[in-house]
Design a protein around this motif. Sequence first.
Motif, PDB file in Angstrom:
ATOM      1  N   THR A 189      -4.669   1.833   4.765  1.00 19.22           N
ATOM      2  CA  THR A 189      -5.027   3.038   4.005  1.00 19.22           C
ATOM      3  C   THR A 189      -4.582   4.293   4.732  1.00 19.22           C
ATOM      4  O   THR A 189      -3.924   5.170   4.146  1.00 19.22           O
ATOM      5  N   TRP A 204     -14.952  -6.064   3.105  1.00 20.71           N
ATOM      6  CA  TRP A 204     -14.878  -4.630   2.796  1.00 20.71           C
ATOM      7  C   TRP A 204     -13.900  -3.899   3.708  1.00 20.71           C
ATOM      8  O   TRP A 204     -13.563  -2.735   3.447  1.00 20.71           O
ATOM      9  N   SER A 246       0.832  -1.208   0.000  1.00 21.09           N
ATOM     10  CA  SER A 246       0.000   0.000   0.000  1.00 21.09           C
ATOM     11  C   SER A 246       0.865   1.256   0.000  1.00 21.09           C
ATOM     12  O   SER A 246       0.609   2.206  -0.755  1.00 21.09           O
ATOM     13  N   SER A 256      -4.434  -0.531  -0.203  1.00 25.22           N
ATOM     14  CA  SER A 256      -4.748   0.854  -0.539  1.00 25.22           C
ATOM     15  C   SER A 256      -3.971   1.353  -1.752  1.00 25.22           C
ATOM     16  O   SER A 256      -2.738   1.372  -1.740  1.00 25.22           O
ATOM     17  N   GLY A 287      -8.334   4.083  -5.173  1.00 28.54           N
ATOM     18  CA  GLY A 287      -9.302   3.190  -4.561  1.00 28.54           C
ATOM     19  C   GLY A 287      -9.949   2.220  -5.531  1.00 28.54           C
ATOM     20  O   GLY A 287     -11.053   1.731  -5.285  1.00 28.54           O
ATOM     21  N   ASP A 319      -9.197  -4.231   2.330  1.00 27.70           N
ATOM     22  CA  ASP A 319      -8.610  -3.720   1.100  1.00 27.70           C
ATOM     23  C   ASP A 319      -7.181  -3.251   1.317  1.00 27.70           C
ATOM     24  O   ASP A 319      -6.885  -2.588   2.320  1.00 27.70           O
ATOM     25  N   ARG A 370      -9.650  -2.844  -5.106  1.00 29.77           N
ATOM     26  CA  ARG A 370     -10.224  -3.342  -3.860  1.00 29.77           C
ATOM     27  C   ARG A 370     -10.395  -4.853  -3.921  1.00 29.77           C
ATOM     28  O   ARG A 370     -10.443  -5.459  -4.997  1.00 29.77           O
TER      29      ARG A 370
END
Length: 423
Positions: free
Chosen positions: A382, A52, A15, A57, A61, A55, A64
């Motif tokens: 994230t 959900w 990420s 990042s 976005g 995810d 996912r």
Amino acid sequence: MHDLLVVGAGPYGLSVAAHAAAAGLGPRVFGRPMASWRDHMPRGMFLKSEPWASDLSDPAGRLRLETYCAELGTPARHGTPIPVETFAAYGQWFARHAVPEVDERTITWIAARPGGFEAVTDDGERVAARAVVLAVGVLPFVEIPPVLRPLDPALVSHSSHHADLDRFRGRDVTVVGGGQAALETAALLAEQGTRVRVLARADRLRWNDVPPPLDRPRTRALRAPHSGLGCGWRNWFYAERQGLYRRLPGTTRSRIAATALGPAGAWWIRDRVEGAVEVLTSHRVTAARPVPGGVRLELDAGAGRPSRSLETEHVIAATGFRATRDRLALLSPGLRADLATTPDGAPVVDHAFETTYPGLFLAGLITAPAFGPSMRFVHGATFTARTLLRGVLRHLRGSRPGGAVHVPVDRDLREGVGVAGPA
């Protein structure tokens, strides 16, 4: 010299690298993508977090977990656990789409050098960078209770040491711990014909509730909002307001980091444990010694009850991780010693995840004392990637030629230590 070196290719490292690449930094990324998920979790395990909330990042976005699952034709649904194998494959897919080429070699040593850092790969190459992000996951921080540590690895192992439990078919195994790793490991062992029991210090096992639907009456949603860490306003704060969490008093942060979201089993594994696995609650291992055919455990049952002992062929310690500065063995001693720590041994990081050594950033579990329980879960990636990148950009503006930042030469590097540094 590279602008940024990212060490680790799990959810946090990938990420951070995705955000850095989108910002034009061209990060150099080292590590086997999703290695701990691919190599250190047995087949048949599932994610505890909702799809959900799992995810990785990327800035837009778009990459996912639900997008990846839709491509496979297996939608990610609320209340339906995702197999670990699917999640690991999702991380590899994410890396191919969002991250510059990942170098799968291992970084074994990092030391300071003028203007930044120098890292050494497992085959001896030296890589220089102005900034370094350590996103090394949980494996460096494996915690086995002191009473079990002297035993031979043939007799005791950590739950993260197993990608395959087949070696325990038909044997007798004792799992120490009362959290998800302990209970899911025990369930998998029982289902393959292993004689297995769980030893837990708590007076009873705790189970997470079945999550309510995402769409529900507004009054119920306001009383207990969904969050990436579960329902309720407290969990919502931990999951969505990490920056505010960091402003809490240090003692409060440490207490929460140590106690919040404590050991509990997922709702969907309860039926696989109860009635199928022997569970000994309120039991603590006080001594352990090898005996012919296995290991003998001495147990304290507490509350004035008599102690007891049992013999087992193998002990699996599902006892979590303890993330401290001293376990960052890939840092040279000089660099490691320059990192200030919290009272419980974790490195201090600022509001942008930078340590007290300029240009060295941390991500993941080791930052939980600063930013809260979400750093123990994929959901925290994230916030980390967005916030940490701002810190990296700030550092780079000051450290390029003509800037005011001066980084001394680490004496361990100057004296030639590093190529033979610890793995």
